[in-house]
Design an enzyme around this catalytic site. Structure first.
Site, mmCIF file in Angstrom:
data_model
loop_
_atom_site.group_PDB
_atom_site.id
_atom_site.type_symbol
_atom_site.label_atom_id
_atom_site.label_comp_id
_atom_site.label_asym_id
_atom_site.label_seq_id
_atom_site.Cartn_x
_atom_site.Cartn_y
_atom_site.Cartn_z
ATOM 1 N N HIS A 86 17.102 -8.600 -3.908
ATOM 2 C CA HIS A 86 17.176 -7.203 -4.348
ATOM 3 C C HIS A 86 15.915 -6.445 -3.947
ATOM 4 C CE1 HIS A 86 20.898 -6.663 -6.486
ATOM 5 N NE2 HIS A 86 20.676 -7.665 -7.326
ATOM 6 N N GLU A 106 24.721 -5.586 -5.218
ATOM 7 C CA GLU A 106 24.862 -6.947 -5.730
ATOM 8 C C GLU A 106 25.435 -7.880 -4.655
ATOM 9 O OE1 GLU A 106 23.894 -8.323 -8.575
ATOM 10 O OE2 GLU A 106 22.967 -6.408 -9.089
ATOM 11 N N HIS A 157 18.691 -14.524 -5.237
ATOM 12 C CA HIS A 157 19.465 -13.286 -5.410
ATOM 13 C C HIS A 157 18.562 -12.158 -5.897
ATOM 14 C CE1 HIS A 157 22.812 -10.694 -6.818
ATOM 15 N NE2 HIS A 157 22.005 -10.465 -7.848
ATOM 16 N N GLU A 158 17.741 -12.427 -6.908
ATOM 17 C CA GLU A 158 16.872 -11.388 -7.465
ATOM 18 C C GLU A 158 15.773 -10.995 -6.472
ATOM 19 O OE1 GLU A 158 17.578 -9.795 -10.115
ATOM 20 O OE2 GLU A 158 19.249 -11.097 -10.698
#
Length: 294
Positions: free
Chosen positions: A155, A207, A151-152
């Site tokens: 980004h 997100e 997920h990070e």
């Protein structure tokens, strides 16, 4: 009395109107508006999921900002970084390496584990990954940690930092113009309203996009995307209080889990395309090869 009234009328006739009521102001505003619209339109680009967004920061500028933040972060947590030869550091590096390798992401990636009870992780522009040790008990397994790291990393892959910085620059220019030419109090009110109506929904869009991309990344790395649901359920149970979704930059945990369940079939196809073996065999292979960063 008559003399005073005449003087008052004469005095009022010489008062200048507010600048925003003048023809010159609207001429300049119109010119700036046309120029601003052209600038905005020429800096629109597609995100990895096809979403249109405004970006006015080059990748190199973004990387330079990330390197500055990296130096500050390293100084802030000096003395609290887990040593490179520690099993915890090796565990985190192994998971990060699998994701980056599977997604074929370029760059000079670095991984650091911070000894802290904080349940968090982040990735700075330029590929600098930080994981707080307090997150690991909540992650429980490689699949759980892969959910967070993918997920990070997503980004940064999607350039969400550049997107947010670009929007902030644009809004700051508008507020400055309003404060100078119209009314400073209107600018303050507009700033608080735009945070609620523009910036927070945009953050939630980023997100959600990182959730979707990250789920595909972890699947491509032969992690089980089903485990992402379990991770966020543990996150939900660990949260003592969750703010209303309207006032939060992140989606609520319930909506996040619901979206992930919708994306799992697509992620499973990515996993199959990567010719991933049985999950237990995959984890055994990577743990024995000790693949990671140096």
């Amino acid at each position: 009395m008559l003399h005073n009234r005449r003087y008052q009328r004469f005095n009022n006739s010489n008062q200048l109107p507010p600048i925003w009521q003048t023809r010159g102001f609207w001429y300049c505003a119109g010119t700036a508006g046309v120029g601003g619209t052209i600038y905005y339109q020429t800096h629109l680009e597609d995100s990895p999921t096809g979403r249109k967004r405004f970006i006015a920061i080059t990748p190199q500028e973004e990387t330079n900002l990330g390197l500055t933040a990296y130096a500050q972060t390293m100084a802030q947590y000096n003395g609290r970084l887990v040593p490179k030869n520690h099993p915890t550091d090796a565990f985190v590096r192994r998971v990060a390496h699998r994701i980056i390798q599977a997604a074929n992401l370029p760059g000079n990636w670095e991984v650091h584990v911070i000894h802290s009870p904080e349940k968090n992780a982040f990735v700075l522009p330029g590929g600098k990954i930080f994981v707080f040790s307090g997150l690991l008990p909540l992650a429980e397994t490689e699949d759980g940690l892969a959910t967070v790291l993918a997920h990070e990393i997503a980004h940064q892959y999607a350039r969400h930092s550049a997107e947010k910085l670009s929007k902030s620059k644009l809004i700051s220019v508008l507020y400055t113009l309003v404060a100078i030419f119209i009314d400073p109090t209107m600018a303050q009110f507009g700033r608080s309203m735009s945070n609620l109506l523009l910036e927070l929904p945009n953050s939630r869009q980023c997100e959600q996009e990182a959730d979707e991309i990250g789920l595909n990344f972890m699947a491509m790395a032969c992690y089980d995307p089903q485990k992402a649901v379990e991770l966020w359920q543990r996150m939900k149970n660990a949260a003592l209080m969750e703010p209303p979704q309207l006032l939060n930059t992140h989606p609520s945990t319930e909506s996040r889990i619901e979206n992930i369940r919708k994306w799992i079939p697509q992620a499973q196809l990515k996993r199959e395309a990567a010719n991933c073996p049985n999950p237990d065999l995959t984890n055994l292979f990577f743990s024995r090869t000790g693949m990671g960063f140096h």
